[in-house]
Design a protein around this motif. Structure first.
Motif, PDB file in Angstrom:
ATOM      1  N   LEU A 126     -24.927   0.426  37.077  1.00 46.99           N
ATOM      2  CA  LEU A 126     -24.396  -0.983  37.487  1.00 46.99           C
ATOM      3  C   LEU A 126     -24.564  -0.875  39.208  1.00 46.99           C
ATOM      4  O   LEU A 126     -24.145   0.240  39.775  1.00 46.99           O
ATOM      5  CB  LEU A 126     -22.819  -0.729  37.168  1.00 46.99           C
ATOM      6  CG  LEU A 126     -21.849  -2.027  37.731  1.00 46.99           C
ATOM      7  CD1 LEU A 126     -22.484  -3.312  37.146  1.00 46.99           C
ATOM      8  CD2 LEU A 126     -20.534  -1.636  37.595  1.00 46.99           C
ATOM      9  N   ARG A 127     -24.999  -1.995  39.755  1.00 49.45           N
ATOM     10  CA  ARG A 127     -25.396  -2.158  40.956  1.00 49.45           C
ATOM     11  C   ARG A 127     -24.497  -3.004  41.727  1.00 49.45           C
ATOM     12  O   ARG A 127     -24.127  -2.666  42.924  1.00 49.45           O
ATOM     13  CB  ARG A 127     -26.919  -2.334  41.257  1.00 49.45           C
ATOM     14  CG  ARG A 127     -28.006  -1.487  40.667  1.00 49.45           C
ATOM     15  CD  ARG A 127     -29.132  -1.709  41.138  1.00 49.45           C
ATOM     16  NE  ARG A 127     -29.207  -1.926  42.414  1.00 49.45           N
ATOM     17  CZ  ARG A 127     -30.468  -2.408  43.086  1.00 49.45           C
ATOM     18  NH1 ARG A 127     -31.669  -2.587  42.254  1.00 49.45           N
ATOM     19  NH2 ARG A 127     -30.815  -2.442  44.177  1.00 49.45           N
ATOM     20  N   ALA A 128     -24.042  -4.167  41.229  1.00 47.92           N
ATOM     21  CA  ALA A 128     -23.232  -4.939  41.778  1.00 47.92           C
ATOM     22  C   ALA A 128     -22.206  -5.696  40.907  1.00 47.92           C
ATOM     23  O   ALA A 128     -22.691  -6.178  39.586  1.00 47.92           O
ATOM     24  CB  ALA A 128     -24.083  -5.935  42.314  1.00 47.92           C
ATOM     25  N   VAL A 129     -20.956  -6.039  41.306  1.00 47.01           N
ATOM     26  CA  VAL A 129     -20.084  -6.962  40.326  1.00 47.01           C
ATOM     27  C   VAL A 129     -19.416  -8.007  41.564  1.00 47.01           C
ATOM     28  O   VAL A 129     -18.891  -7.428  42.560  1.00 47.01           O
ATOM     29  CB  VAL A 129     -18.908  -6.243  39.577  1.00 47.01           C
ATOM     30  CG1 VAL A 129     -18.007  -7.348  39.067  1.00 47.01           C
ATOM     31  CG2 VAL A 129     -19.651  -5.343  38.667  1.00 47.01           C
ATOM     32  N   VAL A 130     -19.928  -9.432  41.518  1.00 42.02           N
ATOM     33  CA  VAL A 130     -19.624 -10.119  42.492  1.00 42.02           C
ATOM     34  C   VAL A 130     -18.613 -11.230  41.690  1.00 42.02           C
ATOM     35  O   VAL A 130     -19.187 -11.958  40.668  1.00 42.02           O
ATOM     36  CB  VAL A 130     -20.661 -10.764  43.187  1.00 42.02           C
ATOM     37  CG1 VAL A 130     -20.179 -11.937  44.110  1.00 42.02           C
ATOM     38  CG2 VAL A 130     -21.601  -9.631  43.931  1.00 42.02           C
ATOM     39  N   LEU A 131     -17.298 -11.513  42.308  1.00 40.86           N
ATOM     40  CA  LEU A 131     -16.598 -12.549  41.510  1.00 40.86           C
ATOM     41  C   LEU A 131     -16.860 -13.802  42.473  1.00 40.86           C
ATOM     42  O   LEU A 131     -16.618 -13.871  43.573  1.00 40.86           O
ATOM     43  CB  LEU A 131     -15.096 -12.078  41.759  1.00 40.86           C
ATOM     44  CG  LEU A 131     -14.132 -13.125  41.215  1.00 40.86           C
ATOM     45  CD1 LEU A 131     -14.287 -13.344  39.675  1.00 40.86           C
ATOM     46  CD2 LEU A 131     -12.627 -12.762  41.438  1.00 40.86           C
ATOM     47  N   LEU A 132     -17.202 -15.009  41.698  1.00 39.31           N
ATOM     48  CA  LEU A 132     -17.796 -16.144  42.374  1.00 39.31           C
ATOM     49  C   LEU A 132     -16.706 -17.067  42.365  1.00 39.31           C
ATOM     50  O   LEU A 132     -15.701 -17.307  41.532  1.00 39.31           O
ATOM     51  CB  LEU A 132     -18.893 -16.820  41.428  1.00 39.31           C
ATOM     52  CG  LEU A 132     -20.200 -15.961  41.288  1.00 39.31           C
ATOM     53  CD1 LEU A 132     -21.116 -16.854  40.599  1.00 39.31           C
ATOM     54  CD2 LEU A 132     -20.833 -15.410  42.649  1.00 39.31           C
TER      55      LEU A 132
END
Length: 465
Positions: A122-128
């Motif tokens: 896992l490289r990134a988790v972004v909440l939009l």
């Protein structure tokens, strides 16, 4: 000529270095191309696995659902950001063994020639959000990314596959204080797949084996050809030098009797000599002596140039002690030097041996005469004889010795050692060659041990049968 050979050798070395660099560069490029092709083949195989393994999708869904739940908890304030990632450990640990087994079985079914390990990180988790985005997790470098699924290995030496980026819009219902509510989230997840290929170096080298063998063969062939060419050139130079040396020596040897014959014939033409029978007789005797000397020189060149296969032996049985004493006694009488000392160490040797007395005497005298010619004052020669299944004769002198460079060549035809002291001594360079041929004709062998300024020892070995 020597300078030209040195230049040729230097240029050849530079050429070999250049050839090695070019070959190394081409092999290195081929190695990189084969490596890249091999890695791409493995990557394509992994992509086919993903398409064919339906059960993998179910595992991804389980992990995805868990991630959605954690994101909702975070948005509703139930979960702190720093604890967001910790919640994944339990779910991934439960599904990971099955995930690994599916991939291992798939790799085996494709009969790959090398073990392959797969890993998803896992490289990134972004909440939009419509106002601003909230980054829950972001690691641009692969070493800092989060290990999710697959076998655990060091990703620094691994190869990256596809970089997957998925945007989801999810709506979920939840109950708060007895009231049913709904929450809608949009988030983006970035993952990276990696593979680790054990033993890829051997596989790449195996694929390159043909070109490697061909390159080594070509290089060895060029090196051998170059070595042969330089060696032939040096040999030709040595032969040319030996021929020049021989011509100079034989010319020098012939000048003296020819000059004497010229003077003698001029004297015979004088009227005052023609009326003196005694002077005429002396002059004729001089002419006869010089004629014999010329004939001897010619015979020496012809006879001493024979190879051992051309020598026809007339063997007869001789008592070793009596024969050697006779040869040495005659030699002592022929030497004008008063400083010669012969030490004989062969008492009580009554054994007999079949040899050609004429040729063997010539061989022994050649060695003894060299010992005298190439010695200074107080000449001492030791003759040691031993009898076993061979007659072994050792002739040791205290002369000027022979250099290591010349020792290997002194038995060659026309060869003379390359120091000034040797060239001040008259000779045609045939004596030791002829001696060696005589010993070979008797099925024996001859060797030499010597150090400069410390004398020389010739060892002769002749079989009895």
């Amino acid at each position: 000529m020597k300078r030209k050979i040195n230049v040729l050798i230097f240029a050849s070395i530079l050429g070999l270095i250049a050839l090695s660099i070019i070959q190394g560069y081409l092999i290195n490029n081929t190695y990189k191309l084969e490596k890249d092709a091999f890695i791409e083949e493995t990557k394509r195989a992994v992509f086919r696995f993903d398409d064919q393994l339906i059960e993998i999708d179910s595992i991804y869904e389980i992990v995805g659902e868990e991630m959605v739940d954690r994101i909702i908890d975070y948005k509703l304030g139930r979960l702190e950001k720093r604890k967001f990632l910790n919640e994944f450990n339990n779910i991934t640990d439960s599904v990971n063994p099955k995930f690994i087994k599916l991939y291992q079985d798939a790799f085996r079914s494709f009969n790959l020639s090398h073990p392959v390990k797969f890993q998803k990180r896992l490289r990134a988790v972004v909440l939009l959000d419509s106002v601003f985005n909230d980054t829950l997790f972001y690691k641009p470098q692969k070493i800092n990314s989060l290990y999710l699924l697959g076998e655990d290995f060091n990703v620094e030496s691994a190869y990256a596959l596809n970089n997957s980026q998925i945007t989801n819009d999810v709506q979920r219902n939840y109950v708060e204080n007895g009231i049913e509510k709904s929450v809608s989230i949009e988030f983006q997840v970035t993952t990276q797949d990696y593979i680790n290929i054990d033993g890829w170096e051997k596989e790449v080298l195996r694929r390159m084996s043909g070109i490697l063998v061909l390159s080594i063969f070509i290089f060895a062939f060029v090196l051998g050809l170059l070595y042969y060419s330089i060696k032939s050139l040096i040999t030709q130079k040595k032969i040319a030098d030996i021929k020049t040396d021989f011509v100079n020596n034989i010319t020098h040897e012939l000048k003296t009797p020819l000059a004497t014959l010229t003077l003698a014939t001029k004297m015979l033409r004088k009227e005052e000599i023609q009326h003196e029978p005694k002077l005429i007789d002396n002059t004729v005797q001089t002419i006869e002596r010089q004629n014999k000397r010329l004939q001897k020189l010619i015979d020496q060149v012809l006879n001493n140039s024979l190879g051992y296969k051309e020598i026809e032996l007339n063997k007869e049985s001789v008592i070793i002690t009596d024969y050697l004493n006779t040869v040495l006694d005659d030699f002592e009488l022929s030497v004008k030097s008063k400083d010669l000392k012969l030490n004989r160490n062969f008492n009580q040797l009554h054994s007999s041996i079949r040899i050609d007395k004429f040729y063997m005497t010539t061989a022994l005298l050649n060695i003894l005469e060299n010992a005298v010619k190439y010695s200074e004052n107080n000449i001492e020669i030791n003759i040691d004889v031993q009898v076993s299944n061979h007659l072994k004769i050792s002739i040791e002198d205290n002369g000027i010795g022979i250099s290591d460079k010349d020792k290997n060549q002194i038995f060659e035809k026309f060869y003379r050692a390359g120091n000034t002291e040797v060239h001040n001594v008259k000779g045609l360079g045939l004596g030791l060659y002829y001696t060696n041929q005589i010993i070979k004709a008797h099925n024996g062998n001859i060797s030499v041990k010597s150090k400069e300024n410390k004398g020389t020892t010739f060892n002769l070995s002749i079989p009895f049968n």
